[in-house]
Design a protein around this motif. Sequence first.
Motif, PDB file in Angstrom:
ATOM      1  N   PRO A   1      32.083  50.862  17.051  1.00  0.00           N
ATOM      2  CA  PRO A   1      32.203  51.306  18.445  1.00  0.00           C
ATOM      3  C   PRO A   1      32.309  52.829  18.547  1.00  0.00           C
ATOM      4  CG  PRO A   1      33.664  49.456  18.025  1.00  0.00           C
ATOM      5  CD  PRO A   1      33.124  49.882  16.690  1.00  0.00           C
ATOM      6  N   PRO A   2      31.717  53.422  19.587  1.00  0.00           N
ATOM      7  CA  PRO A   2      31.764  54.881  19.759  1.00  0.00           C
ATOM      8  C   PRO A   2      33.183  55.432  19.833  1.00  0.00           C
ATOM      9  CG  PRO A   2      30.134  53.923  21.226  1.00  0.00           C
ATOM     10  CD  PRO A   2      30.881  52.780  20.613  1.00  0.00           C
ATOM     11  N   LYS A   3      34.151  54.611  20.229  1.00  0.00           N
ATOM     12  CA  LYS A   3      35.531  55.094  20.352  1.00  0.00           C
ATOM     13  C   LYS A   3      36.077  55.608  19.032  1.00  0.00           C
ATOM     14  CE  LYS A   3      37.724  50.562  19.590  1.00  0.00           C
ATOM     15  NZ  LYS A   3      38.550  49.496  20.185  1.00  0.00           N
ATOM     16  N   HIS A   4      35.465  55.191  17.909  1.00  0.00           N
ATOM     17  CA  HIS A   4      35.908  55.685  16.603  1.00  0.00           C
ATOM     18  C   HIS A   4      35.456  57.122  16.364  1.00  0.00           C
ATOM     19  CE1 HIS A   4      37.560  51.896  15.384  1.00  0.00           C
ATOM     20  NE2 HIS A   4      36.407  51.268  15.433  1.00  0.00           N
ATOM     21  N   GLY A   5      34.433  57.544  17.103  1.00  0.00           N
ATOM     22  CA  GLY A   5      33.873  58.871  16.885  1.00  0.00           C
ATOM     23  C   GLY A   5      34.401  59.905  17.860  1.00  0.00           C
ATOM     24  N   PRO A   6      33.838  61.113  17.816  1.00  0.00           N
ATOM     25  CA  PRO A   6      34.364  62.233  18.613  1.00  0.00           C
ATOM     26  C   PRO A   6      33.735  62.392  19.987  1.00  0.00           C
ATOM     27  CG  PRO A   6      32.733  63.046  17.082  1.00  0.00           C
ATOM     28  CD  PRO A   6      32.837  61.565  16.840  1.00  0.00           C
ATOM     29  N   TYR A   7      32.810  61.506  20.348  1.00  0.00           N
ATOM     30  CA  TYR A   7      32.082  61.717  21.598  1.00  0.00           C
ATOM     31  C   TYR A   7      32.439  60.672  22.665  1.00  0.00           C
ATOM     32  CZ  TYR A   7      29.380  64.315  18.176  1.00  0.00           C
ATOM     33  OH  TYR A   7      29.013  65.158  17.161  1.00  0.00           O
ATOM     34  N   PRO A   8      32.375  61.053  23.934  1.00  0.00           N
ATOM     35  CA  PRO A   8      32.654  60.098  25.017  1.00  0.00           C
ATOM     36  C   PRO A   8      31.427  59.240  25.317  1.00  0.00           C
ATOM     37  CG  PRO A   8      32.195  62.247  25.955  1.00  0.00           C
ATOM     38  CD  PRO A   8      32.179  62.434  24.459  1.00  0.00           C
TER      39      PRO A   8
ATOM     40  N   ASN B   1      19.986  52.685   1.022  1.00  0.00           N
ATOM     41  CA  ASN B   1      20.426  52.451   2.399  1.00  0.00           C
ATOM     42  C   ASN B   1      20.728  53.779   3.078  1.00  0.00           C
ATOM     43  OD1 ASN B   1      21.942  49.310   3.026  1.00  0.00           O
ATOM     44  ND2 ASN B   1      20.641  49.744   1.277  1.00  0.00           N
ATOM     45  N   ILE B   2      20.465  53.833   4.386  1.00  0.00           N
ATOM     46  CA  ILE B   2      20.823  55.009   5.184  1.00  0.00           C
ATOM     47  C   ILE B   2      21.574  54.531   6.412  1.00  0.00           C
ATOM     48  CG2 ILE B   2      19.994  56.999   6.457  1.00  0.00           C
ATOM     49  CD1 ILE B   2      17.423  56.048   4.302  1.00  0.00           C
ATOM     50  N   HIS B   3      22.799  55.013   6.585  1.00  0.00           N
ATOM     51  CA  HIS B   3      23.652  54.557   7.677  1.00  0.00           C
ATOM     52  C   HIS B   3      23.192  55.093   9.033  1.00  0.00           C
ATOM     53  CE1 HIS B   3      26.676  52.504   5.292  1.00  0.00           C
ATOM     54  NE2 HIS B   3      26.639  53.503   4.429  1.00  0.00           N
ATOM     55  N   ASP B   4      23.526  54.340  10.069  1.00  0.00           N
ATOM     56  CA  ASP B   4      23.180  54.684  11.435  1.00  0.00           C
ATOM     57  C   ASP B   4      24.440  55.150  12.167  1.00  0.00           C
ATOM     58  OD1 ASP B   4      22.084  54.923  13.925  1.00  0.00           O
ATOM     59  OD2 ASP B   4      21.525  52.822  14.166  1.00  0.00           O
ATOM     60  N   CYS B   5      24.730  56.444  12.058  1.00  0.00           N
ATOM     61  CA  CYS B   5      25.905  57.050  12.705  1.00  0.00           C
ATOM     62  C   CYS B   5      27.180  56.219  12.493  1.00  0.00           C
ATOM     63  CB  CYS B   5      25.654  57.250  14.193  1.00  0.00           C
ATOM     64  SG  CYS B   5      24.349  58.442  14.554  1.00  0.00           S
ATOM     65  N   PRO B   6      27.610  56.061  11.220  1.00  0.00           N
ATOM     66  CA  PRO B   6      28.799  55.255  10.940  1.00  0.00           C
ATOM     67  C   PRO B   6      30.047  55.821  11.594  1.00  0.00           C
ATOM     68  CG  PRO B   6      28.213  56.570   9.025  1.00  0.00           C
ATOM     69  CD  PRO B   6      27.092  56.719  10.012  1.00  0.00           C
ATOM     70  N   MET B   7      30.925  54.924  12.038  1.00  0.00           N
ATOM     71  CA  MET B   7      32.183  55.296  12.701  1.00  0.00           C
ATOM     72  C   MET B   7      31.947  56.193  13.917  1.00  0.00           C
ATOM     73  SD  MET B   7      34.346  53.576  11.048  1.00  0.00           S
ATOM     74  CE  MET B   7      35.888  54.200  11.722  1.00  0.00           C
ATOM     75  N   GLY B   8      30.774  56.066  14.528  1.00  0.00           N
ATOM     76  CA  GLY B   8      30.484  56.844  15.724  1.00  0.00           C
ATOM     77  C   GLY B   8      30.315  58.326  15.490  1.00  0.00           C
TER      78      GLY B   8
END
Length: 284
Positions: free
Chosen positions: A106-113, A42-49
């Motif tokens: 959700p992107p809110k978990h990650g570092p980008y707006p 498996n390869i994740h798709d930008c996990p946790m944003g």
Amino acid sequence: MHLMEKFSNSFVITTELGPVKGVMTDDAIEKARAYKALDGINIHDCPMGNLRINAVSMGKLVQDSLNIEAIPHFTCRDRSLLGTQADLLGAHAMGIRNILVTTGDPPKHGPYPSKPVYDYNTFDLIRLIKRLNQGLDFNEKEFGGKTGFNVSCTAMPTARHLDRELERMKKKISAGADFFQTQVVYDTEKTIDFLKASKPLGKPVLVGIMPLKSVKMARFMDKNVDGIDVPEAVISQMEDQGKTGVEIACDLIDQIVDFADGIHIMAMGDIKGTNQIVEFVRHR
């Protein structure tokens, strides 16, 4: 033999590719070479944003370099309906045949707006992929040729309401799901109950296995991670009997092996631990 064929002939074992740092794909591939015989990665798709290399592109590199089928994750989070279809056609052209559909953190978990797209949900995505397999786009118009994807979906054996989880699985199967990968499990009794109940649905199920690193991790996951139950008896085996997470994982596998179609190992980059589990299964 392709992954879907293996479900009819053997106990399938898959795992996950660890995080790839930027474009340092060679490093990730070299680490993955150390895995024992696997049926899929498996390869994740930008996990946790978080920023990661495109899962489909990395899947292509995995297949070309390791001769192991890739299962890229494909989220509903980031792509428009047009972009989704274009990316799926590209994935097929690159030889990807397995896709795990997921909503995406959700992107809110990650570092980008970033703003989530969510033009569709997972059921819509499954149906769309199956439509592409028929040579039809979202508007049911021929696009030229046909794709040949197998669709993997998630399931939660320890869901509070098992009947509702089974209904969701039925809906995913109606949409076109070909096999399932479950959330991490530690409760043997609940896992067997789930596997028995889901057997009549007629789709292969890979059971999620994550070796515990410590008692602290066990208690944290039990308390804070939705859908994961770590029985006190399991914690006691680590705390009082000194058992390792790998040993506990192997004990669980030994008890569910007659009910499951395979396992999906999530060892957080622990290649040694993953290989110990693979060796246990292959030689039991």
